[in-house]
Enzyme design. Sequence first.
Site, short mmCIF file in Angstrom:
data_model
loop_
_atom_site.label_atom_id
_atom_site.label_comp_id
_atom_site.label_asym_id
_atom_site.label_seq_id
_atom_site.Cartn_x
_atom_site.Cartn_y
_atom_site.Cartn_z
N GLY A 218 0.85 -1.19 0.00
CA GLY A 218 0.00 0.00 0.00
C GLY A 218 0.88 1.23 0.00
CD GLN B 290 3.52 5.83 2.86
OE1 GLN B 290 2.56 5.29 2.32
NE2 GLN B 290 4.48 5.12 3.45
CB CYS C 13 5.46 2.23 7.72
SG CYS C 13 4.93 3.74 6.87
CG LEU C 14 6.94 1.15 1.72
CD1 LEU C 14 6.24 1.44 0.40
CD2 LEU C 14 8.11 0.19 1.53
CG HIS D 47 -0.36 1.21 7.34
ND1 HIS D 47 0.61 0.78 8.23
CD2 HIS D 47 0.29 2.00 6.44
CE1 HIS D 47 1.78 1.29 7.88
NE2 HIS D 47 1.62 2.03 6.79
CD GLU D 48 -1.18 2.43 2.83
OE1 GLU D 48 -0.69 3.57 2.91
OE2 GLU D 48 -0.49 1.40 2.92
CG HIS E 237 0.45 6.74 5.76
ND1 HIS E 237 1.58 7.21 6.38
CD2 HIS E 237 0.70 5.44 5.48
CE1 HIS E 237 2.48 6.22 6.47
NE2 HIS E 237 1.96 5.13 5.93
#
Length: 170
Positions: free
Chosen positions: A46, A51, A92-93, A134-135, A138
């Site tokens: 995702g 991000q 998480c990236l 999670h997204e 963000h």
Amino acid sequence: MAVLRIREYPDPILKRPAEPVDRIDDTVRRLLDDMLETMYRAPGIGLAAPQVGVSKRIVVVDVSEQKNAPLRLVNPRITWRSEILVAAEEGCLSLPDQYAEVKRPEAVEVVYLDECGVERSLEAEGLLARCLQHEIDHLDGILFIDRLSPLKRSMVLRRLTKARRLRASA
Ligand code: GNR
Ligand code: NI
């Protein structure tokens, strides 16, 4: 399509609530495609627009094994959450190589606009439900570490600092 640079903690854009999209045009569609390419390349399951440095309410997700089921979500919102919570490991990236167990509702319903501006809804459980939450976090300036106890959160941040120090000296 293009691979975009992924912003990492503590980039301030990750803390800022993202703006709703008011018109789904080719610029938004190109961003969705660039975000998918960036997510597949990372690799991740995702990615949220903040991000990649864009403070707009735009998300892409693909939790399929074969990476052939891209989801494009504009202005997504959670309209229902199960009462049952489950804990599972997240990464998480924007916090590379850091993982921790996060407790979240097991299932959610999400209403969003697709890349044509059509309103859709989806009910998800398991990894897809986790990834969508999670997204959407963000988009509200929330990272998974913000959902940990203060102690666990500082452990993850110390690990991140240490990993970066090691990388810088390598
Ligand atoms: O690639 C990712 N894996 C992942 C695993 C468990 C829960 C959430 C995620 S999302 C993450 C990519 C990312 O940082 N998205 O914002
Ligand atoms: Ni993330």
